[in-house]
Write a protein that holds these residues in place. Sequence first.
Motif, PDB file in Angstrom:
ATOM      1  N   SER A   2       0.833  -1.194   0.000  1.00 52.66           N
ATOM      2  CA  SER A   2       0.000   0.000   0.000  1.00 52.66           C
ATOM      3  C   SER A   2       0.869   1.246   0.000  1.00 52.66           C
ATOM      4  O   SER A   2       1.889   1.302   0.670  1.00 52.66           O
ATOM      5  N   LYS A   3       0.425   2.225  -0.779  1.00 54.25           N
ATOM      6  CA  LYS A   3       1.121   3.508  -0.824  1.00 54.25           C
ATOM      7  C   LYS A   3       0.095   4.622  -0.794  1.00 54.25           C
ATOM      8  O   LYS A   3      -1.001   4.480  -1.339  1.00 54.25           O
ATOM      9  N   GLU A  18      -3.800  10.316  -3.002  1.00 47.61           N
ATOM     10  CA  GLU A  18      -3.741   9.234  -3.977  1.00 47.61           C
ATOM     11  C   GLU A  18      -3.372   7.959  -3.233  1.00 47.61           C
ATOM     12  O   GLU A  18      -2.363   7.913  -2.536  1.00 47.61           O
ATOM     13  N   VAL A  19      -4.213   6.948  -3.380  1.00 47.50           N
ATOM     14  CA  VAL A  19      -4.060   5.701  -2.642  1.00 47.50           C
ATOM     15  C   VAL A  19      -3.852   4.556  -3.623  1.00 47.50           C
ATOM     16  O   VAL A  19      -4.557   4.447  -4.614  1.00 47.50           O
ATOM     17  N   ASN A  20      -2.859   3.710  -3.349  1.00 45.22           N
ATOM     18  CA  ASN A  20      -2.604   2.516  -4.138  1.00 45.22           C
ATOM     19  C   ASN A  20      -2.574   1.341  -3.171  1.00 45.22           C
ATOM     20  O   ASN A  20      -1.691   1.251  -2.332  1.00 45.22           O
ATOM     21  N   ILE A  21      -3.563   0.471  -3.298  1.00 44.56           N
ATOM     22  CA  ILE A  21      -3.657  -0.702  -2.427  1.00 44.56           C
ATOM     23  C   ILE A  21      -3.741  -1.933  -3.308  1.00 44.56           C
ATOM     24  O   ILE A  21      -4.702  -2.104  -4.048  1.00 44.56           O
ATOM     25  N   GLY A  23      -2.260  -2.730  -6.027  1.00 46.26           N
ATOM     26  CA  GLY A  23      -2.308  -2.471  -7.455  1.00 46.26           C
ATOM     27  C   GLY A  23      -3.503  -1.662  -7.914  1.00 46.26           C
ATOM     28  O   GLY A  23      -3.578  -1.256  -9.062  1.00 46.26           O
ATOM     29  N   LEU A  24      -4.472  -1.437  -7.037  1.00 43.40           N
ATOM     30  CA  LEU A  24      -5.630  -0.612  -7.366  1.00 43.40           C
ATOM     31  C   LEU A  24      -5.357   0.810  -6.893  1.00 43.40           C
ATOM     32  O   LEU A  24      -5.010   1.028  -5.739  1.00 43.40           O
ATOM     33  N   THR A  25      -5.526   1.768  -7.804  1.00 39.86           N
ATOM     34  CA  THR A  25      -5.224   3.156  -7.482  1.00 39.86           C
ATOM     35  C   THR A  25      -6.497   3.991  -7.513  1.00 39.86           C
ATOM     36  O   THR A  25      -7.337   3.822  -8.396  1.00 39.86           O
ATOM     37  N   GLY A  26      -6.609   4.880  -6.556  1.00 41.74           N
ATOM     38  CA  GLY A  26      -7.740   5.796  -6.509  1.00 41.74           C
ATOM     39  C   GLY A  26      -7.327   7.112  -5.896  1.00 41.74           C
ATOM     40  O   GLY A  26      -6.308   7.199  -5.212  1.00 41.74           O
ATOM     41  N   THR A  27      -8.101   8.140  -6.168  1.00 40.55           N
ATOM     42  CA  THR A  27      -7.825   9.461  -5.616  1.00 40.55           C
ATOM     43  C   THR A  27      -9.025   9.931  -4.817  1.00 40.55           C
ATOM     44  O   THR A  27     -10.163   9.873  -5.300  1.00 40.55           O
TER      45      THR A  27
END
Length: 58
Positions: A2-3, A18-21, A23-27
């Motif tokens: 997670s980033k 901006e969230v990457n969990i 491999g799924l990214t969302g803002t």
Amino acid sequence: MSKVATSGPDAQGKYSLEVNIGGLTGTLSGFSSAMEAENYAVSLLRRVKELAKADGLK
């Protein structure tokens, strides 16, 4: 993995996250301060970790 990255302020003075969990990214946007966005990120990642643990994932 997670980033999370905080950005802003934008033209309206709002901050984004901006969230990457996994491999799924969302803002997520509309936070009034960077601290508010970071606090939300901590809560979100903590909840994701709890759900993953409950499902038997790492």
